[in-house]
Design a protein around this motif. Structure first.
Motif, PDB file in Angstrom:
ATOM      1  N   LEU A   1       0.837  -1.195   0.000  1.00 37.83           N
ATOM      2  CA  LEU A   1       0.000   0.000   0.000  1.00 37.83           C
ATOM      3  C   LEU A   1       0.872   1.245   0.000  1.00 37.83           C
ATOM      4  CD1 LEU A   1      -3.121   0.643   0.313  1.00 37.83           C
ATOM      5  CD2 LEU A   1      -2.604   1.064   2.711  1.00 37.83           C
ATOM      6  N   ALA A   2       0.512   2.211  -0.823  1.00 43.47           N
ATOM      7  CA  ALA A   2       1.245   3.478  -0.873  1.00 43.47           C
ATOM      8  C   ALA A   2       0.722   4.424   0.209  1.00 43.47           C
ATOM      9  CB  ALA A   2       1.105   4.124  -2.247  1.00 43.47           C
ATOM     10  N   MET A   3       1.534   5.411   0.538  1.00 41.40           N
ATOM     11  CA  MET A   3       1.111   6.416   1.508  1.00 41.40           C
ATOM     12  C   MET A   3      -0.151   7.114   0.998  1.00 41.40           C
ATOM     13  SD  MET A   3       1.911   7.657   4.488  1.00 41.40           S
ATOM     14  CE  MET A   3       3.639   7.275   4.721  1.00 41.40           C
ATOM     15  N   PRO A   4      -1.211   7.127   1.799  1.00 40.94           N
ATOM     16  CA  PRO A   4      -2.472   7.698   1.323  1.00 40.94           C
ATOM     17  C   PRO A   4      -2.394   9.206   1.115  1.00 40.94           C
ATOM     18  CG  PRO A   4      -2.623   7.197   3.667  1.00 40.94           C
ATOM     19  CD  PRO A   4      -1.313   6.637   3.183  1.00 40.94           C
ATOM     20  N   ASP A   5      -3.193   9.675   0.171  1.00 40.23           N
ATOM     21  CA  ASP A   5      -3.334  11.094  -0.099  1.00 40.23           C
ATOM     22  C   ASP A   5      -4.624  11.548   0.592  1.00 40.23           C
ATOM     23  OD1 ASP A   5      -4.178  13.560  -1.328  1.00 40.23           O
ATOM     24  OD2 ASP A   5      -2.754  13.176  -2.956  1.00 40.23           O
ATOM     25  N   ARG A   6      -4.506  12.393   1.599  1.00 46.19           N
ATOM     26  CA  ARG A   6      -5.662  12.778   2.407  1.00 46.19           C
ATOM     27  C   ARG A   6      -6.758  13.426   1.550  1.00 46.19           C
ATOM     28  NH1 ARG A   6      -7.015  14.119   7.758  1.00 46.19           N
ATOM     29  NH2 ARG A   6      -9.268  14.454   7.722  1.00 46.19           N
ATOM     30  N   ALA A   7      -6.361  14.284   0.628  1.00 47.10           N
ATOM     31  CA  ALA A   7      -7.357  14.960  -0.212  1.00 47.10           C
ATOM     32  C   ALA A   7      -8.100  13.963  -1.084  1.00 47.10           C
ATOM     33  CB  ALA A   7      -6.676  16.020  -1.076  1.00 47.10           C
ATOM     34  N   LYS A   8      -7.386  12.996  -1.656  1.00 47.75           N
ATOM     35  CA  LYS A   8      -8.029  11.988  -2.506  1.00 47.75           C
ATOM     36  C   LYS A   8      -8.890  11.035  -1.682  1.00 47.75           C
ATOM     37  CE  LYS A   8      -4.859  12.121  -6.425  1.00 47.75           C
ATOM     38  NZ  LYS A   8      -3.936  11.375  -7.303  1.00 47.75           N
ATOM     39  N   ASP A   9      -8.447  10.736  -0.461  1.00 51.96           N
ATOM     40  CA  ASP A   9      -9.270   9.903   0.429  1.00 51.96           C
ATOM     41  C   ASP A   9     -10.579  10.612   0.760  1.00 51.96           C
ATOM     42  OD1 ASP A   9      -7.434   7.897   0.411  1.00 51.96           O
ATOM     43  OD2 ASP A   9      -6.637   8.278   2.413  1.00 51.96           O
ATOM     44  N   ASP A  10     -10.496  11.914   1.054  1.00 54.40           N
ATOM     45  CA  ASP A  10     -11.708  12.690   1.343  1.00 54.40           C
ATOM     46  C   ASP A  10     -12.615  12.752   0.112  1.00 54.40           C
ATOM     47  OD1 ASP A  10     -10.766  13.135   3.877  1.00 54.40           O
ATOM     48  OD2 ASP A  10     -10.064  15.172   3.499  1.00 54.40           O
ATOM     49  N   LEU A  11     -11.994  12.918  -1.052  1.00 55.01           N
ATOM     50  CA  LEU A  11     -12.753  12.958  -2.301  1.00 55.01           C
ATOM     51  C   LEU A  11     -13.497  11.641  -2.518  1.00 55.01           C
ATOM     52  CD1 LEU A  11     -13.045  14.928  -4.853  1.00 55.01           C
ATOM     53  CD2 LEU A  11     -11.452  13.350  -5.960  1.00 55.01           C
ATOM     54  N   ALA A  12     -12.797  10.524  -2.281  1.00 59.72           N
ATOM     55  CA  ALA A  12     -13.416   9.207  -2.466  1.00 59.72           C
ATOM     56  C   ALA A  12     -14.559   8.985  -1.485  1.00 59.72           C
ATOM     57  CB  ALA A  12     -12.356   8.114  -2.308  1.00 59.72           C
ATOM     58  N   ALA A  13     -14.368   9.404  -0.231  1.00 63.75           N
ATOM     59  CA  ALA A  13     -15.426   9.224   0.772  1.00 63.75           C
ATOM     60  C   ALA A  13     -16.677  10.027   0.410  1.00 63.75           C
ATOM     61  CB  ALA A  13     -14.909   9.643   2.149  1.00 63.75           C
ATOM     62  N   LEU A  14     -16.483  11.256  -0.042  1.00 68.11           N
ATOM     63  CA  LEU A  14     -17.629  12.095  -0.424  1.00 68.11           C
ATOM     64  C   LEU A  14     -18.316  11.568  -1.689  1.00 68.11           C
ATOM     65  CD1 LEU A  14     -16.235  15.692   0.253  1.00 68.11           C
ATOM     66  CD2 LEU A  14     -17.968  14.474   1.561  1.00 68.11           C
ATOM     67  N   MET A  15     -17.520  11.082  -2.645  1.00 71.00           N
ATOM     68  CA  MET A  15     -18.105  10.532  -3.865  1.00 71.00           C
ATOM     69  C   MET A  15     -18.892   9.262  -3.572  1.00 71.00           C
ATOM     70  SD  MET A  15     -17.695  12.438  -6.482  1.00 71.00           S
ATOM     71  CE  MET A  15     -18.247  11.263  -7.715  1.00 71.00           C
ATOM     72  N   ARG A  16     -18.379   8.434  -2.662  1.00 71.14           N
ATOM     73  CA  ARG A  16     -19.100   7.207  -2.277  1.00 71.14           C
ATOM     74  C   ARG A  16     -20.421   7.567  -1.598  1.00 71.14           C
ATOM     75  NH1 ARG A  16     -17.656   2.702  -4.505  1.00 71.14           N
ATOM     76  NH2 ARG A  16     -15.490   2.858  -3.816  1.00 71.14           N
ATOM     77  N   LEU A  17     -20.388   8.566  -0.727  1.00 73.13           N
ATOM     78  CA  LEU A  17     -21.618   9.012  -0.059  1.00 73.13           C
ATOM     79  C   LEU A  17     -22.583   9.600  -1.076  1.00 73.13           C
ATOM     80  CD1 LEU A  17     -23.224   9.545   2.532  1.00 73.13           C
ATOM     81  CD2 LEU A  17     -21.940  11.691   2.793  1.00 73.13           C
ATOM     82  N   ARG A  18     -22.067  10.372  -2.019  1.00 73.72           N
ATOM     83  CA  ARG A  18     -22.918  10.977  -3.049  1.00 73.72           C
ATOM     84  C   ARG A  18     -23.627   9.895  -3.866  1.00 73.72           C
ATOM     85  NH1 ARG A  18     -23.474  12.755  -8.237  1.00 73.72           N
ATOM     86  NH2 ARG A  18     -24.076  14.956  -8.538  1.00 73.72           N
ATOM     87  N   GLN A  19     -22.910   8.834  -4.219  1.00 73.71           N
ATOM     88  CA  GLN A  19     -23.516   7.756  -4.981  1.00 73.71           C
ATOM     89  C   GLN A  19     -24.647   7.085  -4.200  1.00 73.71           C
ATOM     90  OE1 GLN A  19     -20.376   5.088  -6.238  1.00 73.71           O
ATOM     91  NE2 GLN A  19     -19.974   6.273  -8.087  1.00 73.71           N
ATOM     92  N   GLY A  20     -24.426   6.905  -2.893  1.00 68.40           N
ATOM     93  CA  GLY A  20     -25.463   6.291  -2.062  1.00 68.40           C
ATOM     94  C   GLY A  20     -26.706   7.157  -1.965  1.00 68.40           C
ATOM     95  N   ILE A  21     -26.522   8.462  -1.755  1.00 67.84           N
ATOM     96  CA  ILE A  21     -27.666   9.379  -1.655  1.00 67.84           C
ATOM     97  C   ILE A  21     -28.380   9.494  -2.998  1.00 67.84           C
ATOM     98  CG2 ILE A  21     -28.311  11.786  -1.240  1.00 67.84           C
ATOM     99  CD1 ILE A  21     -26.094  11.916   0.844  1.00 67.84           C
ATOM    100  N   LEU A  22     -27.610   9.511  -4.086  1.00 66.45           N
ATOM    101  CA  LEU A  22     -28.212   9.568  -5.418  1.00 66.45           C
ATOM    102  C   LEU A  22     -29.084   8.335  -5.679  1.00 66.45           C
ATOM    103  CD1 LEU A  22     -28.265  11.299  -8.008  1.00 66.45           C
ATOM    104  CD2 LEU A  22     -26.372   9.897  -8.858  1.00 66.45           C
TER     105      LEU A  22
END
Length: 323
Positions: free
Chosen positions: A122-143
């Protein structure tokens, strides 16, 4: 005189069976198995002496492995997060039947040792991309919830609950708007994501949602081959040939949350781009299923996105080397 084969040193590997409260660890070198509380403090104290090991392996567990991943990256212990199905297939291939937390941890460690050369830590995580992924996953669920509510609102007999459904749809729409604003703020604050989104949106069919989905769920984009990116997106046609039989190839697998936005991007692309429209309509006019041809367009979109970011990365590396 027979020449002796060179000695190949067995890598030192840890296997982790992760649960919500505790983690069972198996050290393949010493054959020792022990338990650790699943908290960063406990993991940090227990794993500090293993920082020199070549690899640690755990399964995906829906987030319960996050503390472990964070600590391993912190102390410099390379860790690979394996798909649970691959671990299960590995155990089945060896005839494993019994299962306890300790046995599973030992199998995971053995998987790491036998597959060592092919596993990517595993590579060192990118906090901004992790936040982006979490919000996009939530957006898909709400959609998805809003779509379901709209279907119920349009169904016969919905008049009795129309007021409640309208309120639910309005609430979910407001949530999506807020998530879009939060996503825009993350992108605006991160020059790399902003640059990648702009580059992806320059290709026909890829709008803001498709671009953000690709950046969030395919962080490897720009570092993959055509076949690799198509497979990760779940759009690679898999052969099903045996003997004289050659069955129709089908797509499958891939990371969740990617295919649907890419299909929407493909629909938009065939409307906006004459070249892609011709590419799509040629097989359709020959009688091939529209879904099959749309899949081909979607595959072209993700392959094109990968090529765009690959060129962008190469240009950035070249510019850095000249400064």
């Amino acid at each position: 005189m027979t020449q002796s084969s060179p000695c190949v040193e067995t890598p030192r590997v840890l296997g982790f069976d992760v649960a919500k409260a505790e983690i069972v660890v198996h050290d393949l070198t010493t054959r020792r198995t022990f338990k650790i509380c699943n908290s960063q403090a406990a993991l940090r104290a227990a794993l500090a002496t293993f920082s020199g090991y070549e690899l640690a392996v755990c399964e995906t567990t829906g987030g319960y492995e996050n503390a472990l991943l964070s600590v391993c990256l912190e102390i410099g212990l390379p860790i690979h997060r394996a798909h649970a199905k691959r671990i299960k297939s590995f155990i089945d291939s060896h005839g494993g039947r019994a299962t306890t937390d300790a046995i599973d941890a030992a199998w995971i460690a053995r998987y790491g040792a036998e597959r060592f050369a092919t596993l990517t830590p595993l590579a060192m995580p990118d906090r901004a991309k992790d936040d982006l992924a979490a919000l996009m996953r939530l957006r898909q669920g709400i959609l998805a919830m809003r779509t379901q509510a709209k279907y119920r609102r349009a169904a016969p007999g919905a008049e009795r609950i129309a007021r409640h459904l309208d309120a639910q749809i309005d609430f979910l729409t407001a949530q999506i708007k807020q998530l879009d604003a939060d996503l825009a703020a993350i992108i605006k604050a991160n020059a790399e994501i902003q640059r990648d989104e702009a580059a992806l949106r320059s290709t026909p069919g890829i709008g803001p949602v498709s671009a953000r989905t690709l950046i969030a769920f395919l962080p490897e984009l720009g570092a993959l081959s055509k076949r690799q990116v198509a497979s990760l997106a779940g759009l690679a046609p898999h052969p099903r040939d045996s003997g004289q039989t050659s069955a129709r190839r089908t797509i499958g697998g891939g990371r969740s949350g990617i295919k649907e936005p890419l299909f929407m991007a493909a629909l938009r692309a065939v409307q906006d781009c004459p070249t892609l429209k011709a590419f799509y309509e040629r097989p359709v006019s020959a009688g091939k299923p529209k879904r099959l041809d749309l899949t081909a367009v979607a595959r072209k979109r993700v392959v094109r996105a990968n090529a765009i970011l690959k060129a962008l990365r190469a240009k950035s590396d070249e510019e850095r080397s000249l400064t």
